[in-house]
Design a protein around this motif. Sequence first.
Motif, PDB file in Angstrom:
ATOM      1  N   ARG A  22     -17.753   9.440   3.782  1.00 34.44           N
ATOM      2  CA  ARG A  22     -16.387   9.120   3.376  1.00 34.44           C
ATOM      3  C   ARG A  22     -16.179   7.608   3.256  1.00 34.44           C
ATOM      4  O   ARG A  22     -15.411   7.145   2.409  1.00 34.44           O
ATOM      5  CB  ARG A  22     -15.387   9.712   4.370  1.00 34.44           C
ATOM      6  N   ASP A  67     -14.635   6.783  -0.198  1.00 35.17           N
ATOM      7  CA  ASP A  67     -13.207   6.448  -0.177  1.00 35.17           C
ATOM      8  C   ASP A  67     -12.897   5.066   0.379  1.00 35.17           C
ATOM      9  O   ASP A  67     -11.829   4.523   0.094  1.00 35.17           O
ATOM     10  CB  ASP A  67     -12.439   7.476   0.665  1.00 35.17           C
ATOM     11  N   LYS A 123      -8.664   4.407   2.823  1.00 35.31           N
ATOM     12  CA  LYS A 123      -8.262   5.664   2.188  1.00 35.31           C
ATOM     13  C   LYS A 123      -8.823   6.903   2.874  1.00 35.31           C
ATOM     14  O   LYS A 123      -8.266   7.993   2.713  1.00 35.31           O
ATOM     15  CB  LYS A 123      -8.681   5.656   0.722  1.00 35.31           C
TER      16      LYS A 123
END
Length: 207
Positions: free
Chosen positions: A31, A35, A39
Amino acid sequence: MDGAAAGEPSPGGRPRDPALDEAIIRATRRRLVLDGYSKMTLGDIASDAGVSRPTLYRRWSGKFALVVDALDWGFRAQLDSYPPLDLEALPPREAFAEAVRRVDPCYANPEAIVLQGGFMGEQPRAPELLELLRERAVEPRLRLLLDVLTGLQERGHVRADLDTDALTTMCFGSFFGAFLRGDPGGRPFAERVVDTVWALIAVDPGS
């Protein structure tokens, strides 16, 4: 890790599951790449790892604590991937070459350079992340190369006037430069760096 160590009882009294911890850590690192820190959410991480949010909170106090462990996990994984070599026992050029290979952020994980770039991009919003990156991932890698260069300098294999600290930074930065230019990096690029640099710093380039 934040809280009980893997295999020890959690605050709820149940033993920690190392495989579950690793799944969460891997999901966190993925992640971070996809992201970025700002985020990404604990809900996404929990979903990716196939666990509930309470499972995360039983192990980590929040997102930052989880990222600390994710960075440490990645650095340990890179250390574990190094071949068991005594760098001081290698011929001078090969000791330098192996140290340059090991300073590559992507030595064990091709996505590591994207993850590190994401931390740099978060600097205006979360400057503590960049300091964390320096402390947990950058400086330990660079220390190896710096120590090898210093040792070679002390034994008379590289120039006495060499700025070993600057050269260490340059070698590390070359991998980011290669990435930005679209070079796949990895071992072939590391060999090119060594071929270029060794001829300039060695007292006897043939050694």
